[in-house]
Design an enzyme around this catalytic site. Structure first.
Site, PDB file in Angstrom:
ATOM      1  N   HIS A 218       0.836  -1.202   0.000  1.00 23.43           N
ATOM      2  CA  HIS A 218       0.000   0.000   0.000  1.00 23.43           C
ATOM      3  C   HIS A 218       0.880   1.266   0.000  1.00 23.43           C
ATOM      4  O   HIS A 218       0.702   2.158  -0.838  1.00 23.43           O
ATOM      5  CB  HIS A 218      -0.911  -0.023   1.239  1.00 23.43           C
ATOM      6  CG  HIS A 218      -1.699   1.230   1.462  1.00 23.43           C
ATOM      7  ND1 HIS A 218      -3.041   1.324   1.173  1.00 23.43           N
ATOM      8  CD2 HIS A 218      -1.344   2.454   1.939  1.00 23.43           C
ATOM      9  CE1 HIS A 218      -3.468   2.543   1.458  1.00 23.43           C
ATOM     10  NE2 HIS A 218      -2.453   3.256   1.925  1.00 23.43           N
ATOM     11  N   GLU A 219       1.842   1.329   0.910  1.00 29.29           N
ATOM     12  CA  GLU A 219       2.672   2.538   1.012  1.00 29.29           C
ATOM     13  C   GLU A 219       3.465   2.766  -0.268  1.00 29.29           C
ATOM     14  O   GLU A 219       3.625   3.899  -0.717  1.00 29.29           O
ATOM     15  CB  GLU A 219       3.623   2.444   2.210  1.00 29.29           C
ATOM     16  CG  GLU A 219       2.922   2.392   3.566  1.00 29.29           C
ATOM     17  CD  GLU A 219       1.923   3.524   3.789  1.00 29.29           C
ATOM     18  OE1 GLU A 219       2.165   4.656   3.307  1.00 29.29           O
ATOM     19  OE2 GLU A 219       0.881   3.270   4.432  1.00 29.29           O
ATOM     20  N   HIS A 222       1.722   4.711  -2.750  1.00 29.07           N
ATOM     21  CA  HIS A 222       1.869   6.168  -2.571  1.00 29.07           C
ATOM     22  C   HIS A 222       3.205   6.637  -3.145  1.00 29.07           C
ATOM     23  O   HIS A 222       3.284   7.668  -3.799  1.00 29.07           O
ATOM     24  CB  HIS A 222       1.844   6.538  -1.092  1.00 29.07           C
ATOM     25  CG  HIS A 222       0.510   6.391  -0.427  1.00 29.07           C
ATOM     26  ND1 HIS A 222      -0.637   6.945  -0.947  1.00 29.07           N
ATOM     27  CD2 HIS A 222       0.140   5.776   0.731  1.00 29.07           C
ATOM     28  CE1 HIS A 222      -1.651   6.662  -0.126  1.00 29.07           C
ATOM     29  NE2 HIS A 222      -1.210   5.950   0.891  1.00 29.07           N
ATOM     30  N   HIS A 228      -5.294   7.710  -1.963  1.00 32.42           N
ATOM     31  CA  HIS A 228      -6.215   6.702  -1.442  1.00 32.42           C
ATOM     32  C   HIS A 228      -7.409   6.494  -2.354  1.00 32.42           C
ATOM     33  O   HIS A 228      -7.868   7.413  -3.022  1.00 32.42           O
ATOM     34  CB  HIS A 228      -6.692   7.101  -0.045  1.00 32.42           C
ATOM     35  CG  HIS A 228      -5.661   6.790   0.983  1.00 32.42           C
ATOM     36  ND1 HIS A 228      -5.509   7.516   2.139  1.00 32.42           N
ATOM     37  CD2 HIS A 228      -4.718   5.826   1.010  1.00 32.42           C
ATOM     38  CE1 HIS A 228      -4.519   6.990   2.825  1.00 32.42           C
ATOM     39  NE2 HIS A 228      -4.009   5.975   2.165  1.00 32.42           N
TER      40      HIS A 228
END
Ligand code: NAG
Ligand code: ZN
Ligand code: ZN
Length: 477
Positions: A218-219, A222, A228
């Site tokens: 997930h990170e 980014h 998101h």
């Protein structure tokens, strides 16, 4: 039993005096929580503080609605119990609305080769576990983009990965155990692209603590430029615990669309028939699936769904949805190879067997089974067989047909042995099937054979081809 009434009495006294007091205190702490949550994740200006205590004030109701909508809650505009519960959940520290940094627009890397460095480690996990999870997390994104990554061990990498607690040199101190798990910065120089993990969390390889692979994937999304997603199925959804365990670490179509809108699809693989000078290859999964020339590497059912394998990806067709999903194979089964030869499901064992070259693997749902890959010769093939073209499991007879060039073998799944008297000629026992097979599967008593862009529906009882179709006829193009 003598003690029981006394206990009950005590409780009546204590409990009846308590509720008022407690709900007042709860109310207070919920308002603090709300203010903090909206400021951190929903761009609530500090000047709005005065309104937060008056929950019914217009701007705050609007912010609460915005948050409920984003996180997929019922939009009430009120601080109801579901909303309070969600605010207590573990999540990513990157805001849902507004910009994390002062950089406007949609930052993305202007190069496709990126470096990363694991600056330091948590004590919760062995170092090689962190190393391999970071590698896996990057691979998930690499599969669906032209991006590639290499690791460096000193100096400044594009993506610097650190574990830290509390204040750690940026403006976003971590908060101890729970709540914020990690945060990462969008592409750019310096701190941009970096991913920070809260070392006050208990990081684990499985789902017993906070699953590191899941949060890392997930990170790193980014770090590559994604914000998101409101899609609760997406890897980029901001809350942690709707994603359950390592088996779930995979991209949804929403993530794929997001990252491909920044970087486009991966380049066509070298053995694909696309000429380098032809126009841009179609976006994987969407345009490609309706190409009349589409062929498949292998096809298998899996728990009532159909999986169509092609190079590094597969389409997943369920009977509930019209349009199939498209995923990298590695996002479900990291150790499976790409470009597989054959696959079949033994429903009675809830297993799918995957073949490439002289090896085969076994999967159950999205788990890879231990003890594989094994050699195909353990099934009883002679050494002259180097690969399998296609395989079909016949549920009724509990037998598997293996197709190799113009011959086929039959394997008894109950006895776990190859039947005597094989190989036989395909064309003799499957009249009408006379070209080299790519893939095959069984559905509702029919055998479907695939050869290039053609598909043959075969009735094994009548022993004849009942329909000739396009290979991609299952995709409702
Ligand atoms: C890791 O490095 C970061 C940045 O230099 C630092 O803030 C943090 O305290 C370090 N963490 C550990 C566990 O050493
Ligand atoms: Zn996030
Ligand atoms: Zn940080």
């Amino acid at each position: 039993m003598k003690n029981l009434p006394i206990l009950l009495l005590l409780c009546v006294a204590a409990c009846s005096a308590y509720p008022l007091d407690r709900s007042a205190r709860d109310e207070d702490s919920n308002m603090d929580l709300l203010q903090d949550y909206l400021e951190k994740y929903y761009d609530l200006g500090k000047e709005m503080r005065q309104y937060v205590r008056r929950k019914d004030s217009g701007p705050i109701v609007k912010k609460i609605q915005e948050m409920q909508k984003f996180l997929g809650l019922k939009v009430t505009g009120k601080l109801d119990s579901d909303t309070v519960e969600v605010m207590h959940k573990s999540r990513c520290g990157v805001p849902d609305v507004g910009h994390f940094t002062t950089f406007p627009g949609m930052p993305k890397w202007s190069k496709t080769h990126l470096t990363y460095r694991i600056v330091n480690y948590t004590e919760d996990l062995p170092r090689d576990a962190v190393d391999s999870d970071v590698e896996k997390a990057l691979k998930i994104w690499e599969e669906v983009t032209p991006l590639t990554f290499s690791r460096i061990y000193e100096g400044e990498a594009d993506i610097m990965i650190t574990f830290a607690v509390r204040e750690h040199g940026d403006f976003f101190p971590f908060d101890g155990p729970g709540k914020v798990l990690a945060h990462a910065y969008p592409p750019g120089p310096g701190v941009n692209g970096d991913a920070h993990f809260d070392d006050d969390e208990h990081w684990t390889k499985d789902a017993s603590g906070i699953n590191f692979l899941l949060v890392a994937a997930h990170e790193l999304g980014h770090s590559l430029g994604l914000y998101h997603s409101t899609n609760t199925e997406a890897l980029m959804y901001p809350l942690y615990n709707t994603l359950k365990g390592p088996a779930r670490v995979r991209l949804s179509q929403d993530d794929v669309t997001g990252i491909q809108s920044l970087y486009g699809p991966p380049p066509a693989s070298p053995d694909s028939p696309v000429e380098p000078r032809e126009p841009e290859p179609p976006a994987p999964g969407t345009l490609a699936m309706c190409d009349p020339a589409l062929s498949f590497d292998a096809i298998s059912t899996l728990r009532g769904e159909i999986l169509f394998f092609k190079d590094r990806h597969f389409w997943r067709k369920t009977f509930r949805t019209l349009v199939p999903e498209f995923h990298p194979i590695s996002s479900f089964w990291p150790s499976l190879p790409s470009g597989i030869d054959a696959a079949y499901e033994v429903t009675s064992r809830d297993s799918v067997f995957i073949f490439k070259g002289n090896k085969f693997w076994a999967i159950r749902g999205n788990e890879e089974q231990a003890g594989y890959p094994r050699g195909i010769h353990t099934l009883g093939f002679p050494p002259t067989v180097r690969k399998i073209d296609a395989a079909i499991f016949d549920k009724e007879k509990q037998k598997t047909y293996f197709f190799v060039e113009d011959k086929y073998w039959r394997f008894d799944e109950k006895r776990q042995s190859m039947e005597p008297g094989y190989p036989k000629q395909i064309a003799e026992d499957f009249p009408g099937i006379d070209s080299k097979l790519d893939a095959a599967f069984e559905s509702f008593g029919f055998f479907y054979f695939f050869s290039g862009s053609s598909q043959f529906e075969f009735d094994p009882n009548a022993k004849k081809v009942t329909h000739v179709l396009k290979s991609n006829s299952w995709f409702n193009c």
